[in-house]
Design an enzyme around this catalytic site. Structure first.
Site, PDB file in Angstrom:
ATOM      1  N   ARG A  71      -6.047   7.485 -16.901  1.00 35.45           N
ATOM      2  CA  ARG A  71      -6.597   7.817 -15.332  1.00 35.45           C
ATOM      3  C   ARG A  71      -7.645   8.806 -15.314  1.00 35.45           C
ATOM      4  NH1 ARG A  71      -1.300  10.357 -12.376  1.00 35.45           N
ATOM      5  NH2 ARG A  71      -2.585  10.297 -10.584  1.00 35.45           N
ATOM      6  N   GLN A 102      -3.324  16.528  -1.816  1.00 31.85           N
ATOM      7  CA  GLN A 102      -2.308  15.984  -2.682  1.00 31.85           C
ATOM      8  C   GLN A 102      -3.087  15.412  -4.030  1.00 31.85           C
ATOM      9  OE1 GLN A 102       1.404  14.019  -0.501  1.00 31.85           O
ATOM     10  NE2 GLN A 102      -0.599  13.892   0.878  1.00 31.85           N
ATOM     11  N   ASN A 103      -4.321  15.373  -3.921  1.00 28.29           N
ATOM     12  CA  ASN A 103      -5.192  14.312  -4.798  1.00 28.29           C
ATOM     13  C   ASN A 103      -5.547  15.420  -5.998  1.00 28.29           C
ATOM     14  OD1 ASN A 103      -5.033  12.171  -3.119  1.00 28.29           O
ATOM     15  ND2 ASN A 103      -6.849  12.406  -2.492  1.00 28.29           N
ATOM     16  N   HIS A 120      -1.185  19.392  -5.733  1.00 27.95           N
ATOM     17  CA  HIS A 120      -0.486  18.683  -6.973  1.00 27.95           C
ATOM     18  C   HIS A 120      -1.306  18.773  -8.253  1.00 27.95           C
ATOM     19  CE1 HIS A 120       2.010  15.849  -4.253  1.00 27.95           C
ATOM     20  NE2 HIS A 120       2.304  17.040  -4.036  1.00 27.95           N
ATOM     21  N   CYS A 151      -4.053  28.602 -29.025  1.00 28.57           N
ATOM     22  CA  CYS A 151      -2.901  28.869 -29.894  1.00 28.57           C
ATOM     23  C   CYS A 151      -2.498  27.750 -30.571  1.00 28.57           C
ATOM     24  CB  CYS A 151      -1.884  29.485 -29.164  1.00 28.57           C
ATOM     25  SG  CYS A 151      -0.889  28.256 -28.172  1.00 28.57           S
ATOM     26  N   GLY A 188      -5.018   9.138   4.766  1.00 30.73           N
ATOM     27  CA  GLY A 188      -4.718   8.444   3.615  1.00 30.73           C
ATOM     28  C   GLY A 188      -3.401   8.844   2.746  1.00 30.73           C
ATOM     29  N   THR A 189      -2.368   9.266   3.397  1.00 37.01           N
ATOM     30  CA  THR A 189      -1.388   9.666   2.711  1.00 37.01           C
ATOM     31  C   THR A 189      -0.123   8.787   3.217  1.00 37.01           C
ATOM     32  OG1 THR A 189       0.658  11.391   2.008  1.00 37.01           O
ATOM     33  CG2 THR A 189      -0.875  11.854   3.942  1.00 37.01           C
ATOM     34  N   ASN A 214      -5.198   6.127   8.752  1.00 39.42           N
ATOM     35  CA  ASN A 214      -4.551   5.561   7.621  1.00 39.42           C
ATOM     36  C   ASN A 214      -4.715   3.949   8.000  1.00 39.42           C
ATOM     37  OD1 ASN A 214      -2.405   4.240   5.488  1.00 39.42           O
ATOM     38  ND2 ASN A 214      -1.775   6.460   5.467  1.00 39.42           N
TER      39      ASN A 214
HETATM   40  P1  OAD Z   1       0.262   6.922  -1.487  1.00 40.99           P
HETATM   41  O1  OAD Z   1      -0.469   6.011  -2.598  1.00 40.99           O
HETATM   42  O2  OAD Z   1       1.805   7.042  -1.402  1.00 40.99           O
HETATM   43  O3  OAD Z   1      -0.394   6.398  -0.234  1.00 40.99           O
HETATM   44  C1  OAD Z   1      -1.532   6.004   0.151  1.00 40.99           C
HETATM   45  C2  OAD Z   1      -1.774   5.925   1.541  1.00 40.99           C
HETATM   46  O4  OAD Z   1      -3.247   5.814   1.687  1.00 40.99           O
HETATM   47  C3  OAD Z   1      -1.057   4.770   2.306  1.00 40.99           C
HETATM   48  O5  OAD Z   1      -0.244   5.031   3.409  1.00 40.99           O
HETATM   49  C4  OAD Z   1      -2.230   3.742   2.510  1.00 40.99           C
HETATM   50  O6  OAD Z   1      -1.871   3.074   3.643  1.00 40.99           O
HETATM   51  C5  OAD Z   1      -3.262   4.788   2.590  1.00 40.99           C
HETATM   52  N1  OAD Z   1      -4.612   4.198   2.306  1.00 40.99           N
HETATM   53  C6  OAD Z   1      -5.048   3.270   1.214  1.00 40.99           C
HETATM   54  N2  OAD Z   1      -6.276   3.026   1.312  1.00 40.99           N
HETATM   55  C7  OAD Z   1      -6.799   3.835   2.471  1.00 40.99           C
HETATM   56  C8  OAD Z   1      -8.332   3.886   3.143  1.00 40.99           C
HETATM   57  N3  OAD Z   1      -9.337   3.247   2.479  1.00 40.99           N
HETATM   58  N4  OAD Z   1      -8.443   4.487   4.304  1.00 40.99           N
HETATM   59  C9  OAD Z   1      -7.099   5.192   4.607  1.00 40.99           C
HETATM   60  N5  OAD Z   1      -6.140   5.283   4.252  1.00 40.99           N
HETATM   61  C10 OAD Z   1      -5.972   4.331   3.167  1.00 40.99           C
HETATM   62  O7  OAD Z   1      -0.462   8.369  -2.045  1.00 40.99           O
HETATM   63  P2  OAD Z   1       0.017   9.789  -1.413  1.00 40.99           P
HETATM   64  O8  OAD Z   1       0.613   9.934  -0.047  1.00 40.99           O
HETATM   65  O9  OAD Z   1      -1.168  10.557  -1.612  1.00 40.99           O
HETATM   66  O10 OAD Z   1       2.444  12.754  -6.455  1.00 40.99           O
HETATM   67  O11 OAD Z   1       1.031   9.975  -2.469  1.00 40.99           O
HETATM   68  C11 OAD Z   1       1.610  11.388  -2.507  1.00 40.99           C
HETATM   69  C12 OAD Z   1       2.052  11.514  -3.883  1.00 40.99           C
HETATM   70  O12 OAD Z   1       2.817  10.722  -4.372  1.00 40.99           O
HETATM   71  C13 OAD Z   1       0.968  11.724  -4.848  1.00 40.99           C
HETATM   72  O13 OAD Z   1       0.362  13.118  -4.907  1.00 40.99           O
HETATM   73  C14 OAD Z   1       1.625  11.608  -6.062  1.00 40.99           C
HETATM   74  C15 OAD Z   1       2.389  10.620  -5.781  1.00 40.99           C
HETATM   75  O14 OAD Z   1       3.458  10.175  -6.495  1.00 40.99           O
HETATM   76  C16 OAD Z   1       2.649  13.179  -7.743  1.00 40.99           C
HETATM   77  O15 OAD Z   1       2.315  12.564  -8.592  1.00 40.99           O
HETATM   78  C17 OAD Z   1       3.647  14.335  -7.903  1.00 40.99           C
END
Ligand code: OAD
Length: 241
Positions: A71, A102-103, A120, A151, A188-189, A214
């Site tokens: 990654r 969250q990124n 995160h 260490c 985008g979450t 989104n």
């Molecule tokens: P997700 O992968 O769950 O969700 C991504 C969101 O972005 C989805 O709702 C898509 O529809 C939207 N999306 C994708 N491309 C887009 C774009 N170009 N413009 C706008 N929206 C877009 O990601 P997160 O919600 O960030 O945690 O996930 C939350 C957490 O779950 C992460 O931080 C990670 C993951 O497991 C850990 O690893 C602890």
């Protein structure tokens, strides 16, 4: 004449003195960083419990590190996109602005955001399991697993895994920003991972105007004031003007 939802959102953002923004993986998707859920998402081909939990790391740190090294290699090639730049511009013109993300890719900072609260963690930082040292490590050819420069102990990525708590200072600041803002923008979450997923409700209940951007509807969509469907890299520059 009535404003369209995107005009209303742009007007609220232009007039607000206090704005909080919450971003997720979708904001970096157009930079080439894979999201977690949905088509092509990381959790389609990998199981979170094998790679993103403390148990997985104690079982097989080499496996977890190979995944993080992969990654890191991917993210090293990515550049901030127009969505990151629009949020940095919004920050510059807003008196009180908090960016919650969250990124872990660090792209907000590279676009000029001053102090994103990385809920995160950050993939470019490491933390020692033995002495607790934490430092930035940008080397792409890290051994799996790498060892601490202080260490010699086992290093882990300085990120939050499933089953772990968020840094209470960051979480507290995120909650306060959500509770005090006039406008909250959620970008985008998928809004399924707590506690970040709850921040839009905190803002809404405290009286903020909540805007969601989104590709698709999320569990938040029903309770936001404006839901704009489309790509963050196209919508945010329009919203911020
Ligand atoms: P997700 O992968 O769950 O969700 C991504 C969101 O972005 C989805 O709702 C898509 O529809 C939207 N999306 C994708 N491309 C887009 C774009 N170009 N413009 C706008 N929206 C877009 O990601 P997160 O919600 O960030 O945690 O996930 C939350 C957490 O779950 C992460 O931080 C990670 C993951 O497991 C850990 O690893 C602890």
């Amino acid at each position: 004449m009535d404003l369209t939802p995107d005009q209303m959102a742009a007007q609220r953002l232009a007039q607000a003195q206090r704005i909080a923004v919450l971003t997720g993986a979708g904001v970096s998707a157009e930079s080439g960083v894979p999201t977690f859920r949905g088509p092509g998402g990381l959790w389609e081909s990998h199981r979170p419990e094998d790679l993103a939990t403390p148990q997985a790391f104690s079982r097989d740190p080499a496996l977890v590190w190979r995944w993080y090294n992969w990654r890191r290699g991917l993210m090293a090639k990515c550049e901030p996109n127009p969505a990151h730049h629009a949020l940095a511009a919004l920050e510059r013109r807003t008196p009180q602005f908090t960016l919650l993300t969250q990124n872990i890719d660090g792209l907000h900072r590279r676009a000029g955001s001053q102090a994103p609260l990385e809920m995160h963690g950050n993939i470019w930082w490491v933390r020692c399991m033995d002495c607790g040292a934490r430092y930035e490590e940008r080397e792409l050819e890290l051994p799996a697993p790498p060892t601490c420069r202080e260490c010699g102990g086992l290093l882990r990525p300085h990120v939050v895994w499933f089953g772990e708590s968020l840094d209470p200072r960051i979480l507290g600041a995120a909650w306060r920003a959500a509770a005090r803002c006039e406008v909250m923008l959620v970008v985008g979450t998928s809004a399924v991972v707590q506690p970040a997923a709850g921040l839009a409700s905190v803002a809404r209940q405290a009286g903020a105007f909540v805007i969601e951007v989104n590709l698709e509807q999320t569990p938040n969509s029903a309770e936001v004031h404006v839901s704009l469907l489309g790509k963050a890299g196209e919508i945010l520059p329009e919203l911020v003007g």
